[in-house]
Design an enzyme around this catalytic site. Sequence first.
Site, PDB file in Angstrom:
ATOM      1  N   CYS A  76      29.139  36.609 136.044  1.00 43.79           N
ATOM      2  CA  CYS A  76      29.170  35.836 137.291  1.00 43.79           C
ATOM      3  C   CYS A  76      27.875  35.057 137.483  1.00 43.79           C
ATOM      4  CB  CYS A  76      29.432  36.767 138.468  1.00 43.79           C
ATOM      5  SG  CYS A  76      31.106  37.433 138.467  1.00 43.79           S
ATOM      6  N   GLU A  77      27.601  34.163 136.562  1.00 42.73           N
ATOM      7  CA  GLU A  77      26.440  33.292 136.603  1.00 42.73           C
ATOM      8  C   GLU A  77      26.832  31.945 136.001  1.00 42.73           C
ATOM      9  OE1 GLU A  77      23.382  33.877 137.746  1.00 42.73           O
ATOM     10  OE2 GLU A  77      23.581  36.039 138.155  1.00 42.73           O
ATOM     11  N   TYR A 106      16.213  38.935 118.897  1.00 46.61           N
ATOM     12  CA  TYR A 106      16.094  38.888 120.353  1.00 46.61           C
ATOM     13  C   TYR A 106      17.436  38.783 121.067  1.00 46.61           C
ATOM     14  CZ  TYR A 106      11.437  37.917 118.657  1.00 46.61           C
ATOM     15  OH  TYR A 106      10.264  37.974 117.961  1.00 46.61           O
ATOM     16  N   GLY A 139       5.531  33.993 113.360  1.00 43.37           N
ATOM     17  CA  GLY A 139       6.549  33.472 114.260  1.00 43.37           C
ATOM     18  C   GLY A 139       7.270  32.264 113.704  1.00 43.37           C
ATOM     19  N   ARG A 149      19.207  34.443 125.509  1.00 40.33           N
ATOM     20  CA  ARG A 149      18.237  33.427 125.105  1.00 40.33           C
ATOM     21  C   ARG A 149      18.601  32.019 125.601  1.00 40.33           C
ATOM     22  NH1 ARG A 149      17.316  31.902 120.616  1.00 40.33           N
ATOM     23  NH2 ARG A 149      15.057  31.551 120.827  1.00 40.33           N
TER      24      ARG A 149
END
Length: 466
Positions: A391-392, A421, A274, A360
């Site tokens: 619409c956010e 991602y 990672g 993300r």
Amino acid sequence: MRAHEAGWAHAEGPKGPSWLRLPADTNELVSHLWSTTATKVDGVLEVGGVALPDLVAEHGSPAYVLDEADFRARAGAFRDAFAAYDVFYAGKAFLSTTTARWVAEEGLCLDVCSGGELTVAERAGFDMSRVGFHGNNKTVAELRRAVRLGVGRVIVDSFGEIERLAAVVTELGATARVMIRVTAGVEAHTHEYIATAHEDQKFGFSITSGDAFAAVRQVQDAPGLELLGLHSHIGSQIFDSSGFEVAARRVLALHARVSEELGVTLPEMDLGGGFGIAYTTQDDPSDPAQLATEMSKIVEHECRALGIPEPHLSIEPGRAIVGPAMCTVYEVGTVKPVALDGGAVRTYVSVDGGMSDNIRTALYDADYSCTLASRSSEAPPVLARVVGKHCEAGDIVVKDEFLPADVAPGDLLAVPGTGAYCRSMASNYNHALRPPVIAVRDGATRVVVRRETEDDLLATDVGDEQ
């Protein structure tokens, strides 16, 4: 915004004040944020020898732009640096049949964590003996398919899964090679949702509680299950090797206990990975050679202290291969200056994508950078926020960036570091169509994943058929 004499500016962000470096020239690229072939020519961004305005003219926007040469170079760098290891590419970061074939051609193994990702690997003709199958809730159907295909290792995550897998191999008259995912109790320095080795979360068997040792016993006692070793993963977007050191010490101590008390020498161990990438100028990732040196020293030291032979090691670089190899190009629509408290102004720059192609920022409060990709500008920099069309209020692509003051509708913006991602977590929110993935190399483009159409969008809507 106020200028600082050292070339920094103060920005009042959604989580309070922060400092951003003022760009020396908005026409230039901060090279370590971009894939290696990215360059600007008279202000126009080129990747893989392809000018992004030309790419958009042919394929439309938004679009994910995948630098094949960069992807292969990063895969090769991990392969060479970790030559004595098995290196597993993270299918969950981004997977297509094309990239699966690149992974195979570069000599890497492949990590999948769902039946769908396993399907892509199968369709690509990937050698299943070099596939690892992750997941905390694999279904019986998925396990059955993995065993039938001869997946190289199943990373088990619960006592129930061990029972299910044992039943599957008995049913099929087969065997399965198993690794046990353990929780080392390490607090990785990353976002809460991508830290995976502390105790209070869904993955793995706790070493501290004794569950990990019990899982080893259960696998050892199950006919048809071949125990390869222990698997540890502390999270993702990791820059500091100290977490790996603590995790390796605890996992290797368990490895030694298994040998001493059960008389079983486990041949393998997975250190996870990672590894972090640079999304902004504040990120400073390590190169593969440095990581290999540090992690190998950690294992060598711990094994020597425990008096045990070193197991065969594997790692999972995570986003570090595909993340920097891709950028996303958007077209600007609305440009709206908004007055802030204290008299400052932030320019909201709306683009033709947003949280449907990159969740993300909304999900992890992730930071990104961007650049004007279609022309040069002599205008001074202004503090901008790049937002999507959904619409956010949280539909933010880049929270804070300096863009030329003359940014206008029709301009193209490009966001680096979107390989991991972003397409894999893309959605049809607001019935948006997911963008294509366009591979570029040596001045040519190739569609890897085509753009969705409205017919695709309605293909599963059976309302008119009833």
